[in-house]
Design an enzyme around this catalytic site. Structure first.
Site, mmCIF file in Angstrom:
data_model
loop_
_atom_site.group_PDB
_atom_site.id
_atom_site.type_symbol
_atom_site.label_atom_id
_atom_site.label_comp_id
_atom_site.label_asym_id
_atom_site.label_seq_id
_atom_site.Cartn_x
_atom_site.Cartn_y
_atom_site.Cartn_z
ATOM 1 C CE LYS A 254 33.795 30.651 29.797
ATOM 2 N NZ LYS A 254 33.271 31.889 29.149
ATOM 3 C CB CYS B 155 46.424 39.039 36.369
ATOM 4 S SG CYS B 155 44.893 38.478 35.622
ATOM 5 C CD GLU C 299 43.189 41.733 39.706
ATOM 6 O OE1 GLU C 299 44.186 41.455 39.016
ATOM 7 O OE2 GLU C 299 42.264 40.914 39.932
#
Length: 475
Positions: A172, A281, A381
């Site tokens: 996915k 990330c 973040e």
């Protein structure tokens, strides 16, 4: 449209189109225009894909290493042959500068396949110690959920080791950057993947992702995404006790020790933090510097950021294209405002689009200084081209600041003394630490401590996530 399959899923070895299915728009972040629509799957389509993967698993899990090596080799060759097509798709779907897509996004994706070929060729699936054999076997049907920021790269980082291990797959991809995934599914078909070994179902995390996480026919799920998404997947997966591997958020520090070459280290640190428009990330977005050299760092950092060319992604001269989607663009603007509101010193960039860009999700390369650990821009973040410079008084405080985060994905250390750099690196609570900006290593274990996730990807460590361990006594 870059593919004819945007309204189809790849299930059981063929492209399938379903009637009365919802559509999701694909937006070009440089123009904010809808450039296509993809089919949005649901639990029914997940059931079909998992069933196909389950049927294919018994035979594929028993395939020979040479057979899997040959398949990976065909995948790698096709990806290299179609590199430009993939680069152009990445530029359209997520705004990657074409030069960056060509130099990093596509080659690094191909490297994940090559590294798995190397690992597979040398891996011992059976080890014997006296009368006991330890056997490594494919775990089963694997659901792979990949993000929008490194779309192709994250697909190969998961699919290649799964195939090497003998697993079957349901992918996915992010619905926000789906074209590279559709092109990859066609690549898998053309590489001769057996029917059901690789399947693709597009859709949202709330629909397709959740259905995969809770599906009893899925033996393992690997997700790269936000910490919030990782938590939801783990919760949904818990009742079926499937293996969950998560590569999630980060707030990576970059410690510049006082003996570093600041003329090089600061500029490279700014560019590392803003690579891929800061949408990584593990981006080192907290630059920790000696307090007595703060003014020098501010000048060097500002000069570097000001030289970044923000522009049209298809222009080869562009260094930085737009943020990949509207929601993330708005999130970055909110966080820049938070930095201002919390009293951080704005060195360059700031709110709004760069001069000359009245539309598109373009963002100014932004640097704050005098950032404290309790500010939002130091703790949350951001996922955009926003760097926080944080002063420290001595090495011990630098290490404490570096570890003062709920995350632990990546970190950097700069020093002219290798032994000192190693000593500091060993004290940082992160899954991967870079000393003096080394070359990327596709075989190095990648994954996080704390809320950055669990499990590891890349190289032999990535392969072993897709394997079960069996002991046979009296072998």
């Amino acid at each position: 449209m870059v593919t004819n399959q945007e309204k189809q899923f790849y299930i059981a070895g063929k492209w399938q189109e379903f009637a009365n299915i919802a559509r999701l728009p694909v937006v070009d972040p440089a123009s904010e225009q809808v450039v296509g629509q993809i089919a949005a799957g649901d639990a029914h389509h997940v059931d079909l894909a998992v069933a196909a993967a389950s049927r294919a698993f018994p035979a594929f899990s028993q395939s020979s290493v040479p057979e899997r090596l040959a398949l990976l080799g065909r995948m790698h060759s096709l990806l290299m042959e179609r590199a430009e097509t993939f680069a152009e798709a990445l530029t359209m779907e997520m705004g990657a500068a074409i030069s960056f897509a060509r130099a990093s996004q596509v080659p690094f994706a191909a490297e994940h396949i090559r590294v798995q070929m190397e690992v597979l060729e040398n891996y011992r699936f059976v080890k014997i110690n006296r009368h006991t054999a330890t056997v490594k076997e494919a775990i089963g049907v694997c659901a792979l959920i990949t993000p929008w920021n490194w779309p192709l790269y994250q697909i190969t980082a998961k699919v290649a080791p799964a195939i090497a291990a003998g697993c079957t797959v349901v992918l996915k991809p992010s619905e926000l950057s789906p074209y590279s995934a559709l092109l990859f599914a066609q690549l898998m078909h053309d590489a001769g993947i057996p029917p059901g070994v690789f399947n693709l179902v597009n859709g949202t995390g709330e629909s397709v992702g959740a259905a995969l996480a809770r599906h009893p026919g899925v033996d393992m799920i690997s997700i790269t995404g936000s910490t919030r998404a990782g938590v939801l997947v783990a919760q949904a997966a818990a009742p079926s006790v499937k293996r969950v591997v998560q590569e999630l958020g980060g707030k990576s520090p970059n410690i510049l020790l006082d003996d570093a070459d600041f003329g090089k280290a600061v500029a490279k640190g700014v560019l590392a933090g803003m690579r891929n428009v800061g949408q990584s990330c593990s981006a080192p977005t907290r630059m920790l510097v000696p307090a007595h050299r703060l003014e020098e760092v501010e000048e060097l950092a500002s000069a570097t950021a000001s030289a970044i060319r923000v522009g049209a992604p298809l222009d080869p001269a562009t260094d930085m294209g737009p943020i990949a989607n509207r929601a993330q663009f708005e999130r970055v603007q909110v966080m820049i405002q938070a930095g201002i509101d919390d009293g951080a010193k704005l060195l360059c960039g700031g709110l709004g689009r760069p001069v000359g860009h009245d539309s598109g999700f373009f963002t100014k390369p932004t640097i704050f200084s005098e950032v404290k650990s309790d500010m939002r821009i130091a703790r949350e973040e951001i996922f955009g081209p926003v760097l926080s410079i944080m002063p420290y008084k001595d090495e011990e405080e630098a290490i404490n600041i570096a570890n003062d985060t709920v995350y632990g994905l990546g970190a950097h250390v700069q020093s002219s003394d290798p032994e000192r750099a190693r000593r500091v690196a060993l004290r940082i609570r992160a899954g991967q630490v870079h000393i003096n900006y080394p070359a990327w290593d596709g075989a190095a274990a990648f994954g996080g401590y704390k809320r950055s996730g669990n499990g590891r990807e890349y190289g032999v460590y990535g392969l072993e996530e897709y394997l079960e361990t069996k002991s046979i006594l009296g072998y």
